[in-house]
Scaffold this motif. Structure first.
Motif, short mmCIF file in Angstrom:
data_model
loop_
_atom_site.label_atom_id
_atom_site.label_comp_id
_atom_site.label_asym_id
_atom_site.label_seq_id
_atom_site.Cartn_x
_atom_site.Cartn_y
_atom_site.Cartn_z
N ARG A 52 -9.50 48.13 77.34
CA ARG A 52 -9.45 48.73 76.42
C ARG A 52 -10.00 50.50 77.11
N ARG A 54 6.02 47.69 74.07
CA ARG A 54 5.65 46.64 72.93
C ARG A 54 6.00 47.05 71.65
N TYR A 109 -14.62 43.03 71.49
CA TYR A 109 -15.38 42.05 71.61
C TYR A 109 -17.10 41.86 71.39
N ASP A 140 -6.65 43.43 80.66
CA ASP A 140 -6.78 43.83 78.70
C ASP A 140 -7.21 44.47 78.61
O1 RAT Z 1 -7.59 41.08 74.05
C1 RAT Z 1 -7.17 42.06 73.53
O2 RAT Z 1 -7.67 43.31 73.59
C2 RAT Z 1 -6.55 41.79 72.24
O3 RAT Z 1 -7.33 42.12 71.25
C3 RAT Z 1 -5.04 42.21 72.45
O4 RAT Z 1 -4.82 43.36 72.48
C4 RAT Z 1 -4.32 41.59 72.88
O5 RAT Z 1 -4.84 41.77 74.13
C5 RAT Z 1 -2.43 42.09 73.03
O6 RAT Z 1 -3.02 42.88 74.01
O7 RAT Z 1 -2.34 41.68 71.78
#
Ligand code: RAT
Ligand code: ZN
Length: 432
Positions: A371, A184, A64, A369
């Motif tokens: 990471r 997934r 982001y 969400d």
């Molecule tokens: O929000 C994110 O980080 C996106 O890149 C996607 O990973 C999204 O969340 C997903 O799970 O496909």
């Protein structure tokens, strides 16, 4: 977080109605003391080694922020990708935090994390933050961050066709009590020309047309990975152009393998619809976009498979109202989260108010969400902050309409939104 929500009733809570001017404080308190279950993240526990992302360099190189960086810097993506991770983080810090005021949602998140650990938010470089994070032990840090975020557990994203992740599962990685798995299926449900060979390399008798034994073998693959991961649901992200049914191998595999396996294993399927992959490939992970989807596909799935349960998040703001309408038509559909480009306070507020007005408390308002581990801190703080005025005005309206609200009402509602709507959805066994 102050204390874990016990779900127990305090003295008088059940019958003591709140005066209109007491509602906000009660909402604030219940939100601050109820631990959430974060039902979709991309986090991994420490035993997953380099997949467990944490610390300032990972935080700053979140995709982001990378997307924002290229708007504020003349550096080309190609140059940026050639740098080491600390050099990338330095470049982002300089461009977005030193030369500009960090007012966007993602940049404010970094400020909130630094501040939560008592680190300077105004430094000209990252030395203090780096030495702080380098001195943490991974396992203790995970527990501390979960507590700071007010999260009791997080749900991972686990793709069995991801070559980086595969070895950990194959070697029987030990489970972490605060991390739950999700099967997934993005790679499986992508253009079948790639995954069939990956499945074949794992010993399944599949062919390039998904014919013959292939469907049975895909179901065997899912069952084996279910046994290995013990996922709480299966998941796939889908493009804005997603159609169902359609005359493609993806549609066939979804209908004949994935949905029957979900029913047999009692697992919901999460559909995240609306991403336009690689609109600008030079930005890599930050290069995906959004498109409005045709949710008649969702209507077809929910209607034609009443014995499947679906968790659904749509990426386009324009699809949100339709999603609520479909949730009113199909009780096998659970809307969740304000995802990615939607995860900004103004949009979260709009979507959450709309969901409450149309669905009461029957939805899952947010997932992080995340990471990078410490993102949990700011993302859940922002979710709680956004919910305060929404819930307060909702209860005030109810009060004006003639129903007094108790603290217990608020506790029950927040528990549903943060925890039990999810746990009941994943534990529910087919009896629709
Ligand atoms: O929000 C994110 O980080 C996106 O890149 C996607 O990973 C999204 O969340 C997903 O799970 O496909
Ligand atoms: Zn995600």
């Amino acid at each position: 977080m102050e204390a874990k929500s016990s779900g127990q009733t305090g003295p008088g809570e059940k019958f003591d109605t709140l005066a209109a001017n007491q509602i906000r404080a009660a909402v604030e308190d219940v939100l601050a003391t109820t631990h959430c279950i974060d039902m979709h993240t991309h986090l991994f526990p420490p035993l997953f080694d380099k997949l467990n992302l944490w610390g300032i360099d990972e935080l700053l190189t979140y995709h982001y922020l990378e997307a924002e960086f290229f708007r504020s810097s003349t550096m080309t993506p190609e140059h940026y990708w050639s740098l080491s991770k600390p050099a990338q983080a330095d470049a982002i810090w300089q461009a977005l935090f030193v030369q500009n005021t960090p007012v966007s949602e993602a940049t404010r998140g970094i400020v909130a994390v630094l501040s939560a650990f008592g680190l300077s938010t105004q430094s000209s470089d990252l030395s203090e933050a780096r030495s702080f994070f380098n001195s943490q032990s991974a396992e203790e840090h995970v527990l501390r961050v979960l507590e700071m975020a007010g999260a009791s557990s997080v749900v991972m994203t686990n793709d069995p066709l991801d070559v980086e992740e595969l070895p950990f599962w194959m070697n029987g990685v030990q489970r972490h009590s605060h991390f739950q798995a999700v099967l997934r299926l993005d790679r499986l449900l992508r253009d079948w020309s790639d995954p069939w060979q990956l499945l074949a390399s794992q010993g399944y008798e599949v062919d390039d047309q998904a014919s013959g034994k292939s469907i049975g073998e895909i179901r065997r693959f899912i069952a084996d990975w279910y046994a290995r991961m013990r996922p709480v649901y299966m998941a796939v992200s889908l493009p804005d152009t997603f159609q169902f049914p359609e005359n493609t191998l993806r549609s066939k595999i979804l209908k004949e393998a994935v949905l029957p396996s979900c029913r047999e294993l009692g697992l919901p399927l999460s559909l995240m619809i609306g991403v336009r992959r690689q609109v600008n490939p030079r930005l890599r992970l930050g290069g995906d976009g959004v498109g409005r989807a045709d949710l008649r596909s969702l209507e077809n799935i929910c209607r034609d498979f009443p014995n499947n349960r679906f968790l659904v998040s749509v990426l386009s703001r324009e699809n949100q109202h339709e999603l609520c309408v479909y949730a009113r038509k199909f009780n096998n559909l659970m809307p969740f989260g304000c995802w990615w480009f939607l995860n900004n306070p103004s949009i979260v507020e709009e979507i959450t108010r709309e969901r409450i007005e149309m669905l009461g408390t029957g939805f899952i308002p947010q997932h992080s969400d995340a990471r990078v581990l410490e993102q949990l801190i700011y993302k859940w703080r922002n979710t709680r902050a956004t919910l305060i005025p929404i819930l307060t005005s909702t209860y005030n309206a109810l009060d004006r309409d003639g129903r007094r609200v108790t603290r217990l009402d608020i506790k029950r509602d927040v528990d549903r939104l943060f925890r039990s709507n999810f746990t009941e959805w994943i534990n529910h066994r087919a009896d629709h």
